[in-house]
Design a protein around this motif. Structure first.
Motif, short mmCIF file in Angstrom:
data_model
loop_
_atom_site.label_atom_id
_atom_site.label_comp_id
_atom_site.label_asym_id
_atom_site.label_seq_id
_atom_site.Cartn_x
_atom_site.Cartn_y
_atom_site.Cartn_z
N PHE A 96 -2.05 11.62 11.51
CA PHE A 96 -3.47 11.31 11.35
C PHE A 96 -3.73 10.71 9.98
O PHE A 96 -2.99 10.93 9.01
N ALA A 97 -4.81 9.95 9.91
CA ALA A 97 -5.42 9.51 8.65
C ALA A 97 -6.90 9.79 8.77
O ALA A 97 -7.54 9.33 9.72
N LEU A 98 -7.47 10.56 7.83
CA LEU A 98 -8.86 11.01 7.95
C LEU A 98 -9.64 10.68 6.70
O LEU A 98 -9.18 10.90 5.58
N ASP A 99 -10.85 10.18 6.91
CA ASP A 99 -11.82 9.90 5.85
C ASP A 99 -12.96 10.89 6.04
O ASP A 99 -13.71 10.80 7.01
N GLY A 100 -13.09 11.84 5.12
CA GLY A 100 -14.11 12.86 5.26
C GLY A 100 -15.46 12.50 4.70
O GLY A 100 -16.41 13.28 4.83
N ASP A 101 -15.59 11.33 4.10
CA ASP A 101 -16.88 10.93 3.51
C ASP A 101 -17.04 9.42 3.63
O ASP A 101 -17.05 8.69 2.64
N PRO A 102 -17.18 8.93 4.87
CA PRO A 102 -17.19 7.48 5.06
C PRO A 102 -18.51 6.83 4.66
O PRO A 102 -19.52 7.50 4.48
N ALA A 103 -18.44 5.50 4.55
CA ALA A 103 -19.64 4.71 4.30
C ALA A 103 -20.53 4.74 5.54
O ALA A 103 -20.09 5.14 6.62
N THR A 156 0.85 -1.19 0.00
CA THR A 156 0.00 0.00 0.00
C THR A 156 0.88 1.24 0.00
O THR A 156 1.72 1.42 0.87
N LEU A 157 0.67 2.12 -0.97
CA LEU A 157 1.51 3.30 -1.13
C LEU A 157 0.67 4.57 -1.01
O LEU A 157 -0.55 4.55 -1.23
N LEU A 158 1.34 5.65 -0.68
CA LEU A 158 0.67 6.95 -0.64
C LEU A 158 0.54 7.50 -2.05
O LEU A 158 1.46 7.42 -2.86
N ASN A 159 -0.63 8.08 -2.34
CA ASN A 159 -0.81 8.80 -3.59
C ASN A 159 -0.15 10.17 -3.49
O ASN A 159 0.11 10.68 -2.41
N GLU A 160 0.10 10.77 -4.65
CA GLU A 160 0.62 12.13 -4.66
C GLU A 160 -0.41 13.07 -4.01
O GLU A 160 -1.61 12.80 -4.05
N PRO A 161 0.04 14.18 -3.41
CA PRO A 161 -0.92 15.10 -2.77
C PRO A 161 -1.97 15.59 -3.75
O PRO A 161 -1.67 15.97 -4.88
N MET A 162 -3.20 15.58 -3.32
CA MET A 162 -4.32 16.07 -4.11
C MET A 162 -5.47 16.39 -3.17
O MET A 162 -5.44 16.03 -2.00
N THR A 163 -6.47 17.08 -3.68
CA THR A 163 -7.65 17.34 -2.86
C THR A 163 -8.38 16.02 -2.62
O THR A 163 -8.23 15.06 -3.38
N TYR A 164 -9.18 16.00 -1.57
CA TYR A 164 -9.90 14.76 -1.26
C TYR A 164 -10.86 14.41 -2.40
O TYR A 164 -11.02 13.23 -2.75
N TRP A 165 -11.47 15.43 -3.02
CA TRP A 165 -12.40 15.17 -4.12
C TRP A 165 -11.64 14.55 -5.29
O TRP A 165 -12.12 13.59 -5.91
N GLU A 166 -10.47 15.09 -5.62
CA GLU A 166 -9.67 14.53 -6.72
C GLU A 166 -9.28 13.09 -6.42
O GLU A 166 -9.34 12.22 -7.31
N ALA A 167 -8.86 12.82 -5.17
CA ALA A 167 -8.45 11.46 -4.81
C ALA A 167 -9.63 10.50 -4.91
O ALA A 167 -9.50 9.36 -5.38
#
Length: 650
Positions: free
Chosen positions: A491-498, A449-460
């Motif tokens: 931190f790791a944050l999910d701003g739109d969870p199930a 599991t790798l980190l994606n490049e920085p982007m907005t949450y919507w883009e990700a």
């Protein structure tokens, strides 16, 4: 308000006439009237007597506004008012328009049922207005007797169909003539090959004004500088627009900001081209060929650089660089911003600003960083004013006070409504003593599991959905943004969870806490999906120490919960769900000394990754749905899709 009756019309009109005459090529063929005006250095006519003015007022049935009366006493009409009105009315030719053009009917056709009084008055202008244009390039000039101020001045409206804009309002006749004088200057400011250089006392004064404004801007006096530059720009002075646009862009303005005359200069292109390109990229449906509209005069190399920069901006790979200490500060700021510490990133840029090195004499401020995907989101209008108020490039000036930091600290800001009120549920993991880049190894599904490049949450999120081939009603892999959560925490944050499922939920706190501490929070106290809920679990060294879940009005808990996090106290009153959420988040933040960076999460770009599922595997007899998407050739005409594209229920 200008005292229009005290204005020196004769000096103004003589200066205008002389500058007009000097701007004409001596060998150019022209009409008899224009040639006579050139030789006489006078665009006007004989003064109108009081009797002539009174006669026109009697003919029209209205007393003329003061500034127009005073003008007529000096010249009974005017030639070449700006660039598109060739003859302006005097006492003989001023008349009521009376919808002669039919424009009242045209404007009324476009009025809808909700049109207000101002819009209807604008349409009726063509029936009641006094027409001043006698000869023009399809340009109408009307004075409006119903748009009158306390001094009896009538507003003047100009309109041309080829401008594709509503009628332009001028406060009174004096302001209209001043605007036309500025228009004349603006059109002459860039003479063609056969025209004489347009230089006179007015242009020299304005150019000196622009130079002093440049120095004032570098001293931090940007407001005074911008006023002076905007005045010079109205006259078309060549440096004023490019200088003023640098100030406007840092104030957050992008409309009609093109850095005219500077962006195509190879010295300044590395700084001015990226923000211009970024503004183009911000409009995804804009034709890329229009990018060159604002690069007139650029050579092939600069045009190629523009499109190369456009590709980098769109892919998020553009990196701002600068020489000297400020360039090094920008690199440090990028590193801080990519892990969410945007306040410290801004302080780093601001403190290095006095040592910034301009690329040339017309470079007022560092500006290319606005196109950087990590540095650009640092800008706010307040920070832009702070930067502009800071003396730089070796210039002395008054020190400025730092702006208020954007990250309030703690966690309670999550309870505040966001624009659109979309953040009604969220979840996050806090891990102590671990760098953000190590979180995928603790929360991801496997070592790869790798980190994606920085982007907005919507883009990700859009990228994940685009690549996803399987959707399961039982699987809950969270897309999480990562960063630093204050001193010693990540931190790791999910701003739109199930949706939260307490029967199947498995907290990742234990797996994330190997050799340290970890905290998991999942809040849905303001959720639109079902009953409000809240979960907290804390673990150390791979073992959950305590947890509680509030749902359906009840609390289920395990382990020895600290008194500060006692759920019986925190959830005693949920009449105000937002206040209850704030209280819980304040307690969690105080207990662990952690915080989440609001500005980076809401407005910035952060690394993201996808975790392992937050729900247990389905048990015997539990049903769930799986949708698999297969990329295949289009179905031939008349055929039916196969079952491969259909949901599968288990």
């Amino acid at each position: 308000m200008t005292d229009t009756t005290a204005f020196d019309w004769r000096s103004f009109l003589l200066r205008w006439s002389g500058e007009w005459a000097d701007s004409l090529p001596a060998d150019e063929a022209r009409g008899e009237d224009d040639e006579a005006a050139r030789q006489a250095r006078w665009l006007g006519f004989q003064p109108a007597s009081e009797e002539r003015i009174s006669a026109v007022e009697e003919r029209l049935g209205r007393r003329m506004p003061p500034s127009y009366r005073e003008f007529l006493k000096v010249s009974d009409g005017w030639r070449h008012a700006g660039g598109f009105v060739w003859l302006l009315a005097g006492t003989e030719s001023a008349r009521w328009h009376d919808n002669e053009s039919g424009l009242a009917d045209l404007f009324e056709e476009y009025l809808d049922q909700d049109a207000g009084p101002a819009e209807r008055r604008e349409a009726d202008l063509w029936r009641r207005g006094l027409q001043l244009d006698v000869e023009s390039d399809i340009t109408h000039v009307l004075m409006d007797p119903e748009d009158m101020d306390e001094d009896g001045e009538w507003a003047v409206y100009t309109w041309a169909s080829w401008r594709a804009s509503p009628p332009e309002r001028h406060e009174n006749f004096l302001e209209f003539m001043r605007d036309m004088y500025r228009e004349f200057h603006s059109l002459r400011a860039s003479p063609s090959d056969n025209e004489p250089v347009f230089e006179n006392d007015t242009t020299r004064k304005l150019d000196d004004q622009a130079e002093e404004a440049r120095l004032e801007a570098l001293r931090g006096n940007w407001e005074e500088a911008l006023r002076a530059l905007d005045e010079a720009k109205e006259y078309g002075r060549p440096r004023a627009g490019g200088l003023g646009d640098q100030i406007r862009r840092l104030l957050g303005q992008t409309y009609m900001v093109y850095f005219d005359g500077l962006v195509t200069d190879p010295r300044y292109a590395p700084e001015l081209l990226p923000p211009l390109v970024a503004e183009h990229a911000a409009h995804p449906y804009r034709d890329d060929s229009t990018l060159t509209f604002h690069l007139r005069g650029a050579d092939d190399d600069l045009v190629s650089l523009a499109y190369e920069t456009l590709d980098q901006v769109r892919s998020g790979t553009y990196r701002y660089t600068a020489a000297g200490p400020f360039g090094k500060a920008a690199e440090r700021a990028r590193e801080l911003a990519r892990w969410g510490d945007t306040d410290e990133a801004w302080r780093t840029l601001r403190e290095a600003l006095p040592l910034w090195e301009p690329l040339g004499p017309d470079h007022l401020t560092p500006i290319g960083w606005l196109a950087d995907p990590l540095l650009g989101p640092l800008l706010t209008p307040e920070r832009g004013r702070e930067l502009l108020s800071t003396p730089r490039s070796g210039h002395a000036g008054e020190a400025t006070s730092p702006t208020v930091e954007l990250d309030p600290g703690g966690l309670a800001w999550l309870a505040e409504p966001d624009p659109g009120n979309n953040r009604t549920s969220y979840r996050f993991v806090l891990v102590e003593g671990v760098e953000p880049e190590d979180l995928p190894g603790r929360l991801g599904d496997g070592d790869d599991t790798l980190l994606n490049e920085p982007m907005t949450y919507w883009e990700a999120r859009q990228r994940v959905l685009h690549r996803k081939q399987e959707f399961s009603s039982y699987d809950d892999r969270a897309l999480m943004a990562v960063g630093r959560a204050g001193s010693g925490w990540s931190f790791a944050l999910d701003g739109d969870p199930a949706p939260f499922s307490p029967q199947r939920f498995v907290s990742p706190a234990a797996s994330a806490s190997a050799g340290t501490r970890a905290v998991v929070v999942w809040s849905g106290l303001r959720t639109w999906h079902g009953e409000p809920f809240f979960h907290l679990s804390a673990a150390r060294d791979g073992v959950e120490q305590y947890a509680f879940t509030y749902t359906d009005g009840e609390v289920r808990q395990s382990g020895e919960i600290p008194a500060t996090l006692n759920p019986s106290r925190l959830f005693s009153d949920l009449d105000d769900s937002a206040e209850a959420e704030r209280s819980v988040l304040e307690a969690v933040g105080a207990e662990f000394g952690a915080q989440l960076p609001r500005h980076a999460i809401v407005n910035g770009r952060l690394h993201t990754f996808t975790t392992r599922s937050w729900t247990r595997p389905p048990g015997d007899g539990e049903t769930y749905a799986v949708i698999r998407l297969h990329q295949s050739a289009p179905h031939p005409a008349g055929s039916q899709p196969t079952g491969e594209d259909q949901p599968e229920t288990r």
